[in-house]
Scaffold this active site. Structure first.
Site, short mmCIF file in Angstrom:
data_model
loop_
_atom_site.label_atom_id
_atom_site.label_comp_id
_atom_site.label_asym_id
_atom_site.label_seq_id
_atom_site.Cartn_x
_atom_site.Cartn_y
_atom_site.Cartn_z
CB THR A 276 -0.83 0.11 1.29
OG1 THR A 276 -0.02 -0.07 2.38
CG2 THR A 276 -1.85 -1.07 1.35
CG ASN B 234 3.78 9.15 -0.93
OD1 ASN B 234 3.98 10.03 -1.85
ND2 ASN B 234 4.31 8.32 -0.84
CB THR C 120 2.28 5.44 -1.94
OG1 THR C 120 1.96 6.54 -1.06
CG2 THR C 120 3.50 5.16 -2.32
CD GLN D 297 -3.26 1.55 -1.73
OE1 GLN D 297 -2.67 0.61 -2.22
NE2 GLN D 297 -3.90 1.24 -0.67
N GLY E 211 -9.45 7.21 4.39
CA GLY E 211 -8.77 5.95 3.71
C GLY E 211 -8.99 6.12 2.27
N GLY F 242 -7.93 2.95 0.27
CA GLY F 242 -7.24 1.66 -0.16
C GLY F 242 -8.28 0.82 -0.99
CD GLU F 243 -11.50 -1.90 1.61
OE1 GLU F 243 -11.98 -3.18 1.79
OE2 GLU F 243 -11.66 -1.32 2.67
#
Ligand code: MOS
Length: 731
Positions: free
Chosen positions: A462, A623, A626, A630, A694, A696-697
């Site tokens: 991640t 960041n 990254t 993601q 978040g 990530g998903e």
């Protein structure tokens, strides 16, 4: 704009220096190979081990007749998300590909070849493996401590039920959306290297939550959690498949204890499809009712799934649109002869957003209202619980995305052509609950001039290594190169049960980064105290000592903290910082708007992705580089469900016929495009001091719907069952 930095672990990964679990080779190491069942339901009546035992290098073969000892069942919520039965517990076969034995030999090849020599006799029964069949007989979901499976009914005064609200709506849509099972298909297979010393276990095993993994292993092995040390600095992809503990690591540890040798077990690619969880199949029926003005009057979302884990109604529908009447319900198909389902990237959210955002697209066609306009007319200003959002700029995502993408160029379905190619544009929303757990971070100043920042979270690819280093650098006013992050180790700090799962629920950055700020403040305080009290310090007794960009300043002098600790002969000055979850006065979610362009060949019906724009509202972006990885990875993960992915279960045998990466189709580079990802970057001070929610998903949610909606716009054909294959687009 946000900072951007290359991954600090990039060099070690691309040079092959990074050691993943299976890369650990210890003295006296032996190898375990799993034997799996070749029937879908029944009993093992014989296992002839003669030839396998006689094969070279074989040390031991464990079966239900000669089992390893496991205690159980899995603790806490693990029992919902992982296999409840211990491996090798008895002669029963519950699904095709179930673990029925473990061969341990001196080499990997010897273990694998001996496993092939084991002859198994079965008393087979016809398996109940067809979801198509099972969904005709759904059952209420089991009751668990989690809200999954909870029925939600909200009706306006005087409305008797949701069907009455639908019937009273001027425009109605009813449609069913079917998703097949899917597998995580992460690059690194589940692997474990287990070594015991003095009754304590060291386990190299890729995991999203080192402390949860240690606890689950401890329960399985009947020892104290403190006696399990999980080491997992690098994880080659997880997507929920490494959130909970699966049998391969349990077998490696138990065999290593029994044999008093280190044991390595690497799950085979085909075995991964059956022994380490998957996204359950689901069938969702939507009823949407609206006025001619596009305002929703009724949302009915009824789902049948193989597992309570995949609850798209609960996960998605309450978050998306305002409606006076909402009814959400889950039914399950229990006791099927299928592998155990678990969470997979955006569990429920990917599934539910495909159905809901497809249904909204269909409704926009019925109403003759632009899809973005329809969404704005039903924009949710407060959560279903009546709470204001901590920050919601989804409207800006729509506006900015539409402009970047050229949404205004969209034509009527089936009308825009470029030679033999039909061109279509589609969009969808993404909304993902933004979690943040309490946690503990430890910051330590070292005499060599570096500072460590530690938390028992995980970096499953991640970018967490880099995010922790950047946040530590900001908090301590030091160059990133002088921050040494520590993660992926069960001995690092966590706050407890809500935190021990580490990198799950797209919450790791939101959880860990504010705690780094607190821990850094505490550590600076300790450093100043050390400067004024430690024997040998030139600051002894001073009352004007301050910390300034890595230096301790006061009493007319100045030392770097490294110089100070060297002078005082101290190995570290450290402090822990503890954070609580955010206040309960807000609803927290991340948002995105997806825009997709496809080209569909008018003769072959081949679909090519040609453009994709995503605009993201997820608070502070720590960041940019990254984060972009993601989002693009998440979008492609969601697109993959629409483009290609499908676990194919043979109903008659329960066998997965495409359990390998040749036949289980995944999009490759040639199937995708350079995506346009734009971050709004509005910090969210209500979620935490770093302001990060978040991501990530987030990319995954809605991406499949944007694709299917674009295919509809290109062809006029609505595909309600994934993946969108050419045969479903034939006129
Ligand atoms: Mo994610 S499915 O919470 O690992």
């Amino acid at each position: 704009m946000a900072d951007t930095l290359n991954r600090i672990d990039a060099r070690t990964k691309v040079t092959g220096a990074a050691k993943y679990a299976a890369d650990h080779n210890l003295p006296r190491l032996v190898y375990g190979h799993l034997i799996t069942s070749s029937i879908g339901r029944g009993r093992i009546v014989s296992m002839d081990l003669t030839a396998a035992r006689a094969a070279g290098g074989v040390l031991e073969i464990y079966t239900h007749e000669h089992p390893l000892t496991f205690h159980g069942p899995p603790p806490g919520i693990a029992i919902i998300f992982s296999e409840a039965r211990s491996p090798l517990a008895d002669a029963n076969v519950h699904y095709h590909g179930q673990i029925i034995g473990l061969v341990v030999a001196e080499t990997l090849e010897q273990a694998r070849d001996a496993a092939a020599l084991v002859k198994v006799g079965y008393q087979a029964q016809p398996p109940k493996s067809s979801f198509e069949e099972a969904k005709k007989h759904p059952a209420p979901p089991p009751v668990t401590p989690l809200p999954l499976g909870k029925e939600i009914i909200q009706l306006a005064p005087g409305v008797t039920d949701i069907d009455a609200a639908l019937a009273a709506s001027e425009v109605r849509l009813e449609a069913t959306y079917d998703l097949p099972p899917r597998h995580h298909a992460m690059m690194e297979p589940h692997a474990a290297v287990a070594v015991w010393q003095d009754g304590k276990l060291t386990l190299h095993s890729g995991t999203q939550g080192p402390v949860a993994h240690a606890e689950e292993m401890a329960v399985a092995l009947g020892i104290a959690t403190a006696d399990v040390h999980v080491i997992s600095p690098y994880v080659g992809g997880a997507f929920g498949g490494k959130a909970f503990t699966w049998a391969p690591s349990m077998l490696a540890a138990a065999a290593a204890r029994a044999l008093d040798r280190p044991v390595k077990v690497v799950t085979g690619r085909e075995q991964l499809f059956t022994v380490t969880g998957h996204r359950a199949a689901s069938s969702q029926t939507f009823g949407l009712g609206a006025g001619r003005d596009g305002r929703l009057k009724a949302i009915k979302h009824f789902t049948t799934s193989q597992s309570i884990v995949e609850d798209p109604g609960y996960r998605t529908t309450p978050k998306f649109y305002e409606s006076p009447n909402i009814h959400i319900r889950l039914r399950v198909t229990p006791d099927m002869n299928l592998p155990t389902a678990t969470i997979m990237r955006a569990p429920g959210d990917e599934t539910g957003s495909f159905a809901l955002e497809s249904a909204m697209d269909e409704l926009s066609v019925l109403l003759g209202i632009d899809p973005i306009e329809l969404r704005m007319r039903n924009y949710r200003q407060v959560s279903m619980e009546g709470l204001p959002y901590s920050g919601k700029h989804l409207d800006e995502c729509y506006r900015v995305g539409a402009a970047r993408f050229g949404w205004a160029r969209r034509g009527e379905p089936g009308t825009v052509k470029d030679g033999d190619w039909l061109i279509g544009l589609g969009m969808a929303s993404s909304i993902l609950g933004a979690g943040r757990a309490p946690t503990v971070v430890r910051v330590a100043f070292r005499p060599n001039g570096t500072a460590t920042v530690g938390n028992a979270t995980s970096d499953a690819g991640t970018g967490m290594w880099t995010v922790m280093a950047m946040t530590g650098a900001r908090a301590l006013n030091l160059p990133v190169a002088r921050i040494k992050p520590a993660l992926g180790d069960s001995r690092l700090p966590v706050a407890g049960p809500n935190d021990q799962y580490g990198a799950v629920g797209s919450a790791a950055t939101a959880t860990v980064t504010p705690a780094i700020l607190v821990a850094a403040r505490e550590a600076i305080g300790k450093l100043v105290e050390h400067a004024t009290t430690a024997p040998g310090s030139p600051f002894l007794g001073a009352d004007d000592v301050r910390y300034v960009e890595g230096r301790v300043v006061g009493k007319g002098t100045s030392l770097t903290f490294g110089e100070l600790l060297t002078r005082t002969g101290t190995t570290e000055v450290a402090a822990e910082g503890t954070t609580a979850p955010p206040d309960a006065g807000h609803a927290f979610a991340s948002f995105a708007a997806h825009f997709c362009e496809v080209r569909v060949n008018r003769w072959t019906r081949e679909v090519r992705l040609s453009r994709f724009t995503t605009v993201v509202d997820a608070g502070t972006i720590i960041n940019e580089k990254t984060a972009r990885g993601q989002i693009t990875g998440g979008v492609l993960f969601g697109l993959a469900a629409a483009m290609a992915e499908e676990v194919r279960v043979e109903g008659a045998t329960g066998r997965i016929s495409n359990a390998n990466l040749a036949d289980y189709l995944l999009p490759v580079n040639a199937d995708t495009v350079e995506m346009d990802v734009h971050f709004l970057d509005h910090p969210d001070p209500a979620i935490s001091a770093t302001g990060a929610r978040g991501i990530g998903e987030l990319g995954t949610v809605g991406a499949g719907a944007a694709y299917a909606n674009a295919v509809f716009n290109a062809t006029g054909v609505r595909v309600r069952s994934l993946p969108v294959t050419a045969d479903k687009l034939l006129p």
